[in-house]
Write an enzyme that holds these catalytic residues in place. Structure first.
Site, mmCIF file in Angstrom:
data_model
loop_
_atom_site.group_PDB
_atom_site.id
_atom_site.type_symbol
_atom_site.label_atom_id
_atom_site.label_comp_id
_atom_site.label_asym_id
_atom_site.label_seq_id
_atom_site.Cartn_x
_atom_site.Cartn_y
_atom_site.Cartn_z
ATOM 1 N N HIS A 215 0.804 -1.203 0.000
ATOM 2 C CA HIS A 215 0.000 0.000 0.000
ATOM 3 C C HIS A 215 0.842 1.259 0.000
ATOM 4 O O HIS A 215 0.599 2.175 -0.777
ATOM 5 C CB HIS A 215 -1.012 0.052 1.144
ATOM 6 C CG HIS A 215 -2.023 1.077 0.836
ATOM 7 N ND1 HIS A 215 -3.112 0.830 0.026
ATOM 8 C CD2 HIS A 215 -2.050 2.395 1.100
ATOM 9 C CE1 HIS A 215 -3.783 1.955 -0.130
ATOM 10 N NE2 HIS A 215 -3.167 2.927 0.502
ATOM 11 N N TYR A 219 1.711 5.559 -2.130
ATOM 12 C CA TYR A 219 1.924 6.915 -1.629
ATOM 13 C C TYR A 219 3.278 7.438 -2.045
ATOM 14 O O TYR A 219 3.454 8.629 -2.291
ATOM 15 C CB TYR A 219 1.722 6.949 -0.109
ATOM 16 C CG TYR A 219 0.278 6.708 0.208
ATOM 17 C CD1 TYR A 219 -0.166 5.461 0.629
ATOM 18 C CD2 TYR A 219 -0.657 7.715 -0.002
ATOM 19 C CE1 TYR A 219 -1.509 5.234 0.832
ATOM 20 C CE2 TYR A 219 -1.991 7.484 0.210
ATOM 21 C CZ TYR A 219 -2.418 6.249 0.626
ATOM 22 O OH TYR A 219 -3.743 6.023 0.827
ATOM 23 N N HIS A 366 -9.780 0.275 -10.126
ATOM 24 C CA HIS A 366 -9.481 1.268 -9.092
ATOM 25 C C HIS A 366 -8.060 1.789 -9.201
ATOM 26 O O HIS A 366 -7.832 3.002 -9.255
ATOM 27 C CB HIS A 366 -9.707 0.665 -7.710
ATOM 28 C CG HIS A 366 -9.100 1.458 -6.596
ATOM 29 N ND1 HIS A 366 -9.643 2.645 -6.134
ATOM 30 C CD2 HIS A 366 -7.982 1.265 -5.866
ATOM 31 C CE1 HIS A 366 -8.891 3.125 -5.170
ATOM 32 N NE2 HIS A 366 -7.875 2.312 -4.987
ATOM 33 N N PHE A 367 -7.077 0.877 -9.241
ATOM 34 C CA PHE A 367 -5.724 1.423 -9.183
ATOM 35 C C PHE A 367 -5.284 2.009 -10.516
ATOM 36 O O PHE A 367 -4.418 2.895 -10.536
ATOM 37 C CB PHE A 367 -4.696 0.441 -8.601
ATOM 38 C CG PHE A 367 -4.403 -0.808 -9.369
ATOM 39 C CD1 PHE A 367 -4.799 -2.028 -8.886
ATOM 40 C CD2 PHE A 367 -3.656 -0.758 -10.541
ATOM 41 C CE1 PHE A 367 -4.493 -3.200 -9.572
ATOM 42 C CE2 PHE A 367 -3.347 -1.910 -11.232
ATOM 43 C CZ PHE A 367 -3.764 -3.131 -10.748
ATOM 44 N N HIS A 368 -5.899 1.574 -11.628
ATOM 45 C CA HIS A 368 -5.593 2.275 -12.869
ATOM 46 C C HIS A 368 -6.151 3.683 -12.838
ATOM 47 O O HIS A 368 -5.526 4.628 -13.319
ATOM 48 C CB HIS A 368 -6.130 1.507 -14.084
ATOM 49 C CG HIS A 368 -5.230 0.382 -14.516
ATOM 50 N ND1 HIS A 368 -5.221 -0.845 -13.914
ATOM 51 C CD2 HIS A 368 -4.278 0.330 -15.487
ATOM 52 C CE1 HIS A 368 -4.312 -1.619 -14.503
ATOM 53 N NE2 HIS A 368 -3.718 -0.924 -15.458
ATOM 54 N N ARG A 429 -9.859 -10.947 -11.552
ATOM 55 C CA ARG A 429 -8.761 -10.294 -12.245
ATOM 56 C C ARG A 429 -7.721 -11.321 -12.642
ATOM 57 O O ARG A 429 -7.750 -12.473 -12.218
ATOM 58 C CB ARG A 429 -8.129 -9.231 -11.352
ATOM 59 C CG ARG A 429 -7.575 -9.768 -10.060
ATOM 60 C CD ARG A 429 -7.142 -8.676 -9.120
ATOM 61 N NE ARG A 429 -5.960 -7.965 -9.549
ATOM 62 C CZ ARG A 429 -5.071 -7.419 -8.718
ATOM 63 N NH1 ARG A 429 -5.253 -7.521 -7.421
ATOM 64 N NH2 ARG A 429 -4.030 -6.761 -9.166
ATOM 65 N N ARG A 430 -6.806 -10.873 -13.484
ATOM 66 C CA ARG A 430 -5.650 -11.669 -13.882
ATOM 67 C C ARG A 430 -6.028 -12.919 -14.661
ATOM 68 O O ARG A 430 -5.345 -13.932 -14.576
ATOM 69 C CB ARG A 430 -4.796 -12.007 -12.663
ATOM 70 C CG ARG A 430 -4.266 -10.753 -12.003
ATOM 71 C CD ARG A 430 -3.511 -10.991 -10.733
ATOM 72 N NE ARG A 430 -2.563 -9.888 -10.532
ATOM 73 C CZ ARG A 430 -1.791 -9.737 -9.459
ATOM 74 N NH1 ARG A 430 -1.852 -10.600 -8.484
ATOM 75 N NH2 ARG A 430 -0.968 -8.727 -9.363
#
Lengths: 541, 186, 261
Positions: A215, A219, A366-368, A429-430
């Site tokens: 995580h 940041y 989300h993370f894209h 996913r994946r």
């Protein structure tokens, strides 16, 4: 005189080259697993690509951007040449070497373990060695950031550390501590197995150690963008930073709370106690605070610029903003994507809601959206802002820059929103391919096609971005005014000691790490019978 | 002029602090919600971790092949036992009763797998060496797909199981003659 | 600029940030490690027990079943790289293999429809020999052959046959892309993983045999046996799960493809 120009340019060019290649792989992946591709999608090829794409986008591209931007900030904010230039080049060399070393087995299909490389799957040792070299190269950067600040403080006792440098070093320290988790996992668990010294490995411990890094690394990626929010955007749009102090508070909070929250990535795992999962959920809620503070401060700073340009009204001032300025577009798009991505993040962090979408395509979407969208669009803005100072030449393609940013924004929305949707449909996913003829999968076919077309927009945007930067090297030379970071509305005379250094925040960060991660790690180390046979992947015989 | 500047600084700081209080309130509300749901909707109950040997699952213990499937418990609940391996779940078709507390217990025989049951909140990681537990209740009969959702190497995309939710009484009646139920075609 | 002491009770920032973090920590610990496990556990547990449960302390193995379970599939423990392939083992295996040539051909290349053993996966050979010996895999022909072999004999035979050159080399990428649908993609919704994900060329699952160049009739028979459940020495049902879902066409296509390699 910008002494470390070539260093910064080298970092940025390798970063953007890796970014473009990885993006092309990503779009190919979108194509072959969509209904548009009627041929046979060999899964082994697909996973080679996913490993390369993920590793480049997660470990190479953002690290180089942070490092390059960091070196630039040292010179531009401290107004003195970078100390340790040769070390910096050595770090860069390690990083490039590590990337090449890692990518060779990946491209041969010997290390298709994905950038999360969860044991007991074990790939070729050179992939992991390459990743280690990349991280070690970045640690040299961390040391240089620390050393340069220390030397400046010695020469400027009692002077407030300029906000860009404060945030820069906070990001460096955050990265140093964050990378320890994956470093321990690779050095102490994975490499002994990959090199043949051991044949068993504790899969649960590996996941806990990786969650330590997983995580907070986002940041680390986020810091350059947030530094740009505070220190580049207000100046670029003709305004002032609303509050220097709040900026420091925000970065200090990131330093404390980014790292000891990683277990929210393993809410569904059996090896961690539910009490620790709850504790991490609580502290994950805290890490949304600095983002919310940033939203206020930057919006207020932007409002200042608008009112200075004659904007009036409660919301009418938005129209007075310099929308022709690429930096204005970038920050607006970034905030919109941050809003959606952040909301998605709040869902992921809320333990019970996370169970609906864990390991589905929602996570990928989300993370894209938050990284590829909100953060990377600011990387573009940073490049555009620094480029004239790095090249000594004008970067005049303002229209192209705006087009490029628009393409990225629209493309990212088109790519990620359907992705979130199919995740709610529980699509995992994946996966290298799906049988769209099955009624359980058929509803997602259209969404996947839409994401593919969004990806084409992203590809066009990335190509345009590279083109603009290349043109920037061949423009006519100009004389530039001295580089300025944003000035706060109220001049900074005195900064509390707590916000002029990092000791307090580092102590809190380390203390929280011990509480939040200490027992989960030590417990697994001490429990017999948790080591399981390592499973080699990519065995070609 | 100094006072005007100080005054505007105070105004700015006050506006900022109002926002900070607002943020704290929002975050506080989130935390209370998380705490509340953790007390009332338990999917993974707090328990000591269980370890198991993935290489000997088929030889002895809870996850031998004839012990996999769905068991009707004496207290009117059901327990589903499953294994994940490259590249299938055993049993590959799982039967569960509706309107009954169901506990899933599973582990992996080789690498990390995981599954989600589409249309439900069931989402479990299966790791070699550890036993996972998940508690839920299925509201109505129907069929669901159950894909593996953690990358487990090349065959991951082929790892789809199915779940059949059947009427509660039918399930318990069948359990009288079948020790471990599943819907795997024999 | 006077120097402020940072880590001192007179520093507001220090006091408030440490107090804030501690307050959050206590809130999280109180709910996560006391209230939650108490509330969700069985009644009558102690506080220490609740905390241990919330922390995920080891020692949770609770399963007790009195009924002895029988081994359905195989009694072999399969672990990667479990067969030592040193020169002595191969040499011993070569000697032992002389008795196999009648059916499996000189140097492991059969002409009789029995499986070729040359270059076969070592773990696969060892496991099948163990299963023939124990009867977990039924074969009137192989059972007496495996009867007198010691564990080391079986390992040596496995090492020897694995050492022999294969009938055909593993397919390169371009060749792999030409494999039929069932071998390369399988059929995901019926839980048929692609053959290439386990049987070599792309990736190898431990103990999965090489299928390239095996007799077509043999592959057909074995897939059918897995599908019917007559052959069930596949640990945890990994092949039965696949074979029972395959259609007749898919079985013949797979057998034909691999036999032709």
């Amino acid at each position: 005189m910008f002494h470390s120009r070539r260093l910064v340019l080298a970092h940025f060019w390798v970063a953007f080259a890796a970014f473009l290649l990885a993006l092309m792989l990503g779009e190919w992946q979108m194509y072959v697993r969509s209904p548009l591709f009627s041929g046979l999608s060999n899964p082994e090829l697909y996973y080679r690509s996913v490993t390369a794409h993920g590793s480049a986008m997660a470990y190479v591209f953002p690290t180089l951007v942070a490092m390059g931007f960091g070196y630039a900030i040292v010179e531009l904010s401290l107004k003195r040449p970078l100390v340790g230039l040769r070390w910096a080049w050595a770090g860069f060399g390690l990083l490039v070497a590590g990337t090449v070393i890692a990518m060779i087995p990946v491209s041969m299909g010997l290390a298709s373990v994905l950038y999360t490389f969860y044991p007991p799957m074990i790939g070729n040792a050179f992939y992991y060695i390459g990743v280690v070299l990349v991280v070690v190269g970045s640690w040299i950067w961390v040391a240089l950031m620390s050393v340069n600040l220390r030397l400046w403080k010695r020469d400027n006792p009692g002077v407030p550390v300029p906000l860009p440098m404060f945030a820069n070093v906070a990001g460096a320290y955050l990265w140093a501590w964050t990378s320890v988790g994956a470093a321990l996992e690779i050095l102490l668990q994975i490499l002994p197995v990959a090199l043949g010294f051991r044949s068993t490995i504790d899969a649960g411990l590996a996941r806990v150690l990786f969650s330590w890094t997983l995580h907070a690394i986002v940041y680390f990626w986020l810091f350059p963008s947030y530094i740009a929010f505070y220190t580049l955007v207000p100046r670029a749009i003709g305004g002032r930073l609303y509050s220097d102090l709040m900026g420091r508070v925000g970065f200090a909070l990131f330093l404390v709370f980014s790292m000891p929250i990683g277990i929210h990535h393993i809410f569904q795992d059996p090896e961690v106690g539910e009490g620790f999962k709850f504790l991490h959920a609580i502290f994950t809620a805290m890490v949304s605070v600095p983002t919310l503070l940033t939203v206020f401060t930057i919006t207020a700073s932007v409002e200042i610029a608008a009112r200075l340009r004659g904007g009036t009204g409660v919301v009418g001032w938005v129209r007075a903003l310099p929308w022709g300025n690429p930096m204005m577009l970038a920050v607006a798009f970034s905030f919109i994507m941050l809003g959606f991505g952040g909301a998605g993040g709040i869902i992921n962090m809320s333990y019970h809601l996370d169970f609906a979408i864990h390991n589905t395509q929602w996570i990928t979407g989300h993370f894209h959206l938050i990284y590829g969208g909100a953060i990377v669009i600011m990387y573009f803005a940073i490049a555009y802002d620094l480029w004239p100072h790095l090249t000594g030449k004008a970067l005049a393609q303002i229209v192209l820059m705006r087009v490029q940013l628009w393409l990225w924004f629209v493309g990212m929305i088109v790519v990620t929103f359907p992705w979130h949707y199919v995740g709610i449909l529980a699509i995992p996913r994946r996966m290298a391919y799906f049988d769209y003829s099955d009624p359980a999968i058929a509803p997602q076919a259209l969404s996947v096609i839409i994401t593919f077309f969004g990806g084409l927009l992203l590809l066009a945007s990335a190509l345009l971005f590279i083109f603009i930067l290349l043109r920037g090297h061949h423009a006519p030379r100009i004389t530039l005014p001295e580089f300025r970071f944003s000035a706060p509305v109220h001049a900074v005379h005195h900064v509390p000691a707590a916000l002029n250094g990092f000791a307090l925040w580092l102590a809190l960060m380390i203390g929280l790490t011990v509480v939040n991660y200490g027992y989960p790690i030590v417990k697994l180390l001490g429990t017999p019978g948790t080591a399981v046979p390592a499973i080699p992947v990519g065995v070609k015989r | 002029m100094a006072t005007a500047s100080e005054h505007s600084e105070h105004v700015a700081a006050r506006a900022e602090m109002r926002w900070v209080y607002f943020v704290i309130a929002v975050i506080g509300l989130l935390l209370v919600m998380i705490a509340f749901t953790s007390l009332h909707w338990v999917m993974m109950p707090a328990q000591r971790i269980e370890t198991v040997n993935p290489s000997t699952l088929h030889l002895a213990g809870e996850f031998t092949e004839d012990n996999l499937g769905t068991e009707a418990n004496a207290d009117g609940s059901a327990t589903v036992r499953l294994i994940a391996q490259q590249y299938s779940f055993t049993p590959q078709c799982i039967v569960v009763p509706a309107n009954t507390p169901v506990t899933f217990r599973g582990t992996s025989a080789d690498v990390i797998h995981g599954f989600i049951i589409a249309g439900t909140n069931v989402n479990v990681m299966l790791e070699p060496g550890y036993v996972s537990n998940f508690r839920t209740e299925f509201k109505r009969p129907g069929e669901h797909v159950m894909p593996c959702h953690e990358f487990c190497s090349v065959g991951h995309a082929g790892m789809w199981a199915h779940v059949k939710v059947i009427d509660r009484d039918t399930f318990f009646r069948q359990s009288l003659s079948t020790r471990r139920q599943s819907c795997v075609p024999q | 600029m006077k120097d402020e002491a940072l880590f001192s009770r007179s520093n507001r920032w220090f006091v408030w940030s440490v107090a804030g973090v501690l307050a959050l920590l206590l809130f999280g610990l109180a709910i996560g490690f006391v209230w939650m496990p108490y509330h969700n556990g069985e009644a009558g547990g102690s506080l220490w027990d609740a905390i241990c449960r919330a922390a995920g302390a080891p020692g949770g193995n609770s399963y007790r079943d009195v009924n002895a379970t029988k081994v359905i599939s195989s009694d072999v423990i399969v672990i990667p790289d479990m067969i030592a392939a040193d020169k002595e083992a191969i040499g011993r295996g070569a000697t032992l293999s002389l008795r196999c040539t009648m059916c499996h051909g000189a140097r492991g290349m059969s002409e009789a429809g029995t499986p070729n053993l040359a270059g076969q996966d070592a773990v696969a050979i060892y496991k099948q020999l163990r299963d023939f010996q124990s009867g977990q895999r039924k074969s009137a022909i192989m059972e007496p052959q495996a009867h007198g072999l010691s564990d080391q004999d079986m390992r040596d035979l496995a090492a020897y046959f694995a050492y022999l050159p294969r009938t055909s080399p593993p397919p390169v990428l371009v060749e792999q892309l030409k494999a039929p649908l069932v071998a390369q993609i399988g059929a995901p919704m019926r839980n048929i993983a692609p053959c290439i994900s386990c049987h070599g060329g792309s990736d190898r699952k431990t103990g999965a045999p090489t299928l390239d160049g095996e007799p077509e009739s043999y592959i057909l028979t074995q897939l059918q046996a897995f599908a019917d459940g007559h052959r069930r020495n596949d640990i945890n049902g990994q092949m039965r799960n696949i074979a029972r879902q395959m259609t007749k066409e898919e079985i013949t296509t797979a057998a034909h493809y691999y036999a032709g390699r």
